[in-house]
Design a protein around this motif. Sequence first.
Motif, PDB file in Angstrom:
ATOM      1  N   ALA A  10       4.522   5.526  -5.428  1.00 46.44           N
ATOM      2  CA  ALA A  10       4.628   5.480  -6.891  1.00 46.44           C
ATOM      3  C   ALA A  10       3.666   6.496  -7.524  1.00 46.44           C
ATOM      4  O   ALA A  10       4.035   7.207  -8.450  1.00 46.44           O
ATOM      5  N   GLU A  11       2.470   6.570  -6.985  1.00 49.38           N
ATOM      6  CA  GLU A  11       1.483   7.526  -7.503  1.00 49.38           C
ATOM      7  C   GLU A  11       1.954   8.956  -7.280  1.00 49.38           C
ATOM      8  O   GLU A  11       1.858   9.801  -8.176  1.00 49.38           O
ATOM      9  N   LEU A  12       2.471   9.249  -6.079  1.00 45.65           N
ATOM     10  CA  LEU A  12       2.977  10.594  -5.809  1.00 45.65           C
ATOM     11  C   LEU A  12       4.119  10.967  -6.751  1.00 45.65           C
ATOM     12  O   LEU A  12       4.164  12.062  -7.284  1.00 45.65           O
ATOM     13  N   LEU A  13       5.029  10.039  -6.951  1.00 45.72           N
ATOM     14  CA  LEU A  13       6.174  10.323  -7.817  1.00 45.72           C
ATOM     15  C   LEU A  13       5.780  10.463  -9.265  1.00 45.72           C
ATOM     16  O   LEU A  13       6.304  11.327  -9.976  1.00 45.72           O
ATOM     17  N   LEU A  14       4.868   9.659  -9.729  1.00 50.20           N
ATOM     18  CA  LEU A  14       4.398   9.786 -11.120  1.00 50.20           C
ATOM     19  C   LEU A  14       3.633  11.086 -11.321  1.00 50.20           C
ATOM     20  O   LEU A  14       3.782  11.734 -12.337  1.00 50.20           O
ATOM     21  N   THR A  15       2.829  11.478 -10.332  1.00 45.74           N
ATOM     22  CA  THR A  15       2.094  12.724 -10.418  1.00 45.74           C
ATOM     23  C   THR A  15       3.047  13.908 -10.493  1.00 45.74           C
ATOM     24  O   THR A  15       2.875  14.823 -11.289  1.00 45.74           O
ATOM     25  N   LYS A  16       4.107  13.891  -9.686  1.00 46.57           N
ATOM     26  CA  LYS A  16       5.075  14.982  -9.673  1.00 46.57           C
ATOM     27  C   LYS A  16       5.863  15.046 -10.977  1.00 46.57           C
ATOM     28  O   LYS A  16       6.174  16.102 -11.466  1.00 46.57           O
ATOM     29  N   GLU A  17       6.201  13.879 -11.560  1.00 44.98           N
ATOM     30  CA  GLU A  17       6.954  13.859 -12.809  1.00 44.98           C
ATOM     31  C   GLU A  17       6.115  14.419 -13.953  1.00 44.98           C
ATOM     32  O   GLU A  17       6.644  15.079 -14.839  1.00 44.98           O
ATOM     33  N   ALA A  18       4.815  14.159 -13.938  1.00 46.86           N
ATOM     34  CA  ALA A  18       3.958  14.602 -15.015  1.00 46.86           C
ATOM     35  C   ALA A  18       3.711  16.108 -14.976  1.00 46.86           C
ATOM     36  O   ALA A  18       3.416  16.723 -15.982  1.00 46.86           O
ATOM     37  N   ALA A  19       3.848  16.708 -13.812  1.00 45.34           N
ATOM     38  CA  ALA A  19       3.535  18.137 -13.657  1.00 45.34           C
ATOM     39  C   ALA A  19       4.596  19.042 -14.224  1.00 45.34           C
ATOM     40  O   ALA A  19       5.657  18.796 -14.533  1.00 45.34           O
TER      41      ALA A  19
ATOM     42  N   ASN B 253       0.833  -1.200   0.000  1.00 44.47           N
ATOM     43  CA  ASN B 253       0.000   0.000   0.000  1.00 44.47           C
ATOM     44  C   ASN B 253       0.874   1.259   0.000  1.00 44.47           C
ATOM     45  O   ASN B 253       0.642   2.190  -0.772  1.00 44.47           O
ATOM     46  N   PHE B 254       1.887   1.276   0.851  1.00 49.03           N
ATOM     47  CA  PHE B 254       2.785   2.427   0.925  1.00 49.03           C
ATOM     48  C   PHE B 254       3.520   2.635  -0.396  1.00 49.03           C
ATOM     49  O   PHE B 254       3.624   3.759  -0.893  1.00 49.03           O
ATOM     50  N   ALA B 255       4.032   1.555  -0.985  1.00 47.04           N
ATOM     51  CA  ALA B 255       4.771   1.653  -2.250  1.00 47.04           C
ATOM     52  C   ALA B 255       3.857   2.151  -3.368  1.00 47.04           C
ATOM     53  O   ALA B 255       4.287   2.950  -4.218  1.00 47.04           O
ATOM     54  N   ASP B 256       2.610   1.705  -3.379  1.00 48.01           N
ATOM     55  CA  ASP B 256       1.658   2.179  -4.386  1.00 48.01           C
ATOM     56  C   ASP B 256       1.408   3.682  -4.244  1.00 48.01           C
ATOM     57  O   ASP B 256       1.366   4.412  -5.244  1.00 48.01           O
ATOM     58  N   ILE B 257       1.247   4.137  -3.001  1.00 53.37           N
ATOM     59  CA  ILE B 257       1.031   5.568  -2.751  1.00 53.37           C
ATOM     60  C   ILE B 257       2.246   6.373  -3.206  1.00 53.37           C
ATOM     61  O   ILE B 257       2.114   7.408  -3.874  1.00 53.37           O
TER      62      ILE B 257
END
Length: 109
Positions: free
Chosen positions: A100-109, A94-98
């Motif tokens: 990964a989502e945070l990091l992908l969101t930041k990279e896309a911005a 669960n932590f790793a999924d969160i």
Amino acid sequence: MDTSQLLKGVLDLAVLAVLRDADGYGYDVLRRLRAAGLHDVADASVYGTLRRLFAAGALTSYVQPSEEGPHRKYYGLNKTGHDLLNQSTRTWTNFADIMAELLLTKEAA
């Protein structure tokens, strides 16, 4: 990033995962962790983790003679250890999924 800080938070889980497949003694557990890619894990950290998990009731232990030197203390998972591994795996996933989502969101911005 300093991986030693990350290791401190997940060493219990890593040791439980290594012992899931086969019992092991301290240096064997250390060698298996390093073979899996955790090269920065310290000897003392693994031995301390084994003692702590044993004291918490998550591991069994037994001594076997060794042809290469002194007797070796082996550790293995018991039911409590398997339960802890399963719960910790869910928490980590669960932590790793969160993250990964945070990091992908930041990279896309």
